[in-house]
Design an enzyme around this catalytic site. Sequence first.
Site, PDB file in Angstrom:
ATOM      1  N   GLU A 170      45.908  40.867  34.810  1.00  0.00           N
ATOM      2  CA  GLU A 170      45.164  41.628  33.202  1.00  0.00           C
ATOM      3  C   GLU A 170      46.318  41.151  32.477  1.00  0.00           C
ATOM      4  O   GLU A 170      46.165  41.180  31.022  1.00  0.00           O
ATOM      5  CB  GLU A 170      45.906  43.602  33.324  1.00  0.00           C
ATOM      6  CG  GLU A 170      44.666  44.631  35.135  1.00  0.00           C
ATOM      7  CD  GLU A 170      43.269  44.171  34.444  1.00  0.00           C
ATOM      8  OE1 GLU A 170      42.692  43.561  32.992  1.00  0.00           O
ATOM      9  OE2 GLU A 170      42.316  43.861  35.333  1.00  0.00           O
ATOM     10  N   HIS A 178      44.167  38.097  31.486  1.00  0.00           N
ATOM     11  CA  HIS A 178      43.676  38.990  30.228  1.00  0.00           C
ATOM     12  C   HIS A 178      44.599  38.741  28.590  1.00  0.00           C
ATOM     13  O   HIS A 178      44.330  39.032  27.625  1.00  0.00           O
ATOM     14  CB  HIS A 178      42.870  40.272  30.437  1.00  0.00           C
ATOM     15  CG  HIS A 178      41.620  39.922  31.900  1.00  0.00           C
ATOM     16  ND1 HIS A 178      40.698  38.561  31.424  1.00  0.00           N
ATOM     17  CD2 HIS A 178      41.606  40.260  32.522  1.00  0.00           C
ATOM     18  CE1 HIS A 178      39.412  39.251  33.023  1.00  0.00           C
ATOM     19  NE2 HIS A 178      40.268  40.116  33.651  1.00  0.00           N
ATOM     20  N   GLU A 187      37.566  35.151  32.182  1.00  0.00           N
ATOM     21  CA  GLU A 187      38.133  35.663  33.559  1.00  0.00           C
ATOM     22  C   GLU A 187      39.502  34.414  34.112  1.00  0.00           C
ATOM     23  O   GLU A 187      39.921  34.526  35.135  1.00  0.00           O
ATOM     24  CB  GLU A 187      36.762  35.835  34.235  1.00  0.00           C
ATOM     25  CG  GLU A 187      37.633  36.420  35.646  1.00  0.00           C
ATOM     26  CD  GLU A 187      38.082  37.579  36.203  1.00  0.00           C
ATOM     27  OE1 GLU A 187      38.965  37.837  37.081  1.00  0.00           O
ATOM     28  OE2 GLU A 187      37.838  38.449  34.598  1.00  0.00           O
TER      29      GLU A 187
END
Length: 505
Positions: A268, A271, A297
């Site tokens: 995460e 991201h 991604e």
Amino acid sequence: MTAAESYSELLRRSKALGVLNSCAAALGWDHQTYMPAKGAALRGEQMALLAALSHQKLTDPKNGELLAAVEGTDLVTDPESDAGANVREWRRGYDRATKIPQALVEELARVTTQAQQVWEQAKKKNDYASFRPLLEQVVKLKRDEAAAVGFNDHPYNALIEEYEPGTTVAELKVLFAGLTAELAPLVKKIVAAPKQPDKGVLERDFPIDRQKMFAEAAAAAIGFDFAGGRLDTTAHPFCSGFGPGDCRITTRYNPKFFNEAFFGVLHETGHAMYEQNLPAKHFGTPLGVACSFGIHESQSRLWENQVGRGRPFWEHFFPRLKQTFPAAFADVAPESFYFAVNEVKPSLIRVEADEATYNLHIALRFELELALLSGDLKPADLPGAWNDRFEALFGLRVPDDARGCLQDIHWSFGGIGYFPTYTLGNLYAAQLMDAVRREFGPALDDDFRRGDFSRLKGWLNQNVYAHGQRFRAGELCRRATGAPLSPKPFLSYLNEKFGALYGVC
């Protein structure tokens, strides 16, 4: 009104819409983190209202007039200029949105908000029957959306366009067939290898407060700005970027398994660093939005796997890990730990899958989504179809729906068409990292051994983050790496890494 004035008005409208959408993102984050269970019905109405307002602003006929006034003028002669790229993406978004009835937008927001709440409980209780009626509604609504937008060959083409513009079912079928043909024998060789890691070193006592402390330290070290973000806990990890200065990441903790939270945080964080480094001056416009879900991604997979499961990374972090968990790792050698976090073994859960088997999980979901959307598979028959296909791919029998068709949140929020972007992300990540290594050579790993990730982050800033949607994903890849997207760098990476670890290939 001149073309320049029309463009300025489009900018103003786009930025206002960006602020409105950030409000919906904040409510969505709260829904997944701190909202009380009884708030689901009201939250559904709130999200439906915001979705309706957003749709109204996006489909305002005045936008069409303004676009027409700008298109074909000197302002957009260069398709890669600020105006050229913005107008191209505004046109794509406007044309798509104006085909979707507002009532459908509102109903999707209402149903998916409820479905997410029901899914969470259904997963906890292993109760697919309670979720099935909501899934049936979601599938029907997504079919309605595909029909409204229009498509060639398969309704799935209309839905994946939302996540990865230009990608088609035909291309994905070829991609997944080729990957499965390459990955299945590689996994079989690795599983049969006499040399195997001791995963038990990762299955000890890991107090959650220490896990959080260590994960936050690693996230900050690779580049996450905690002054503009935070880490929270949720049922299904995600990243939510509200705009400049506010990006939230979440994870889930397992006190008996190290990997689950730590690598989830790295994922995460990848991201989040994309979101935090998009050009703030372009917020609310296409130039301030990530290129595609596949490119997004690629950043999570690059930092989680290409960096975070690499030996140089742990040469820096393993001593700190032993200090954080002295009892758990007192008898663990660095090489044993490195081998363990790179174990290849068919497993039930996608988010816990290793690099070699992960894309097989995506291939399964892609097949089932196609069948659900076409009507060849009814939601009532999903668990059985999932279990049979999973056993064919992995050689494992699924013990229950919680670890089968209920394990992912995506279908509850209407994300049909989303899953293939994970595989595209793996391929982009490998190709981007290959380009970085060609440019910097051994100096890159030397950086990682010192805990310095600035050179890599700077390259990504320059070649990925700074462009927003100036280029489509394929063109961004070609410019950054010198070649169109190919599975070869990814497959070469897997064979080299796991060949050395397991003594195969």
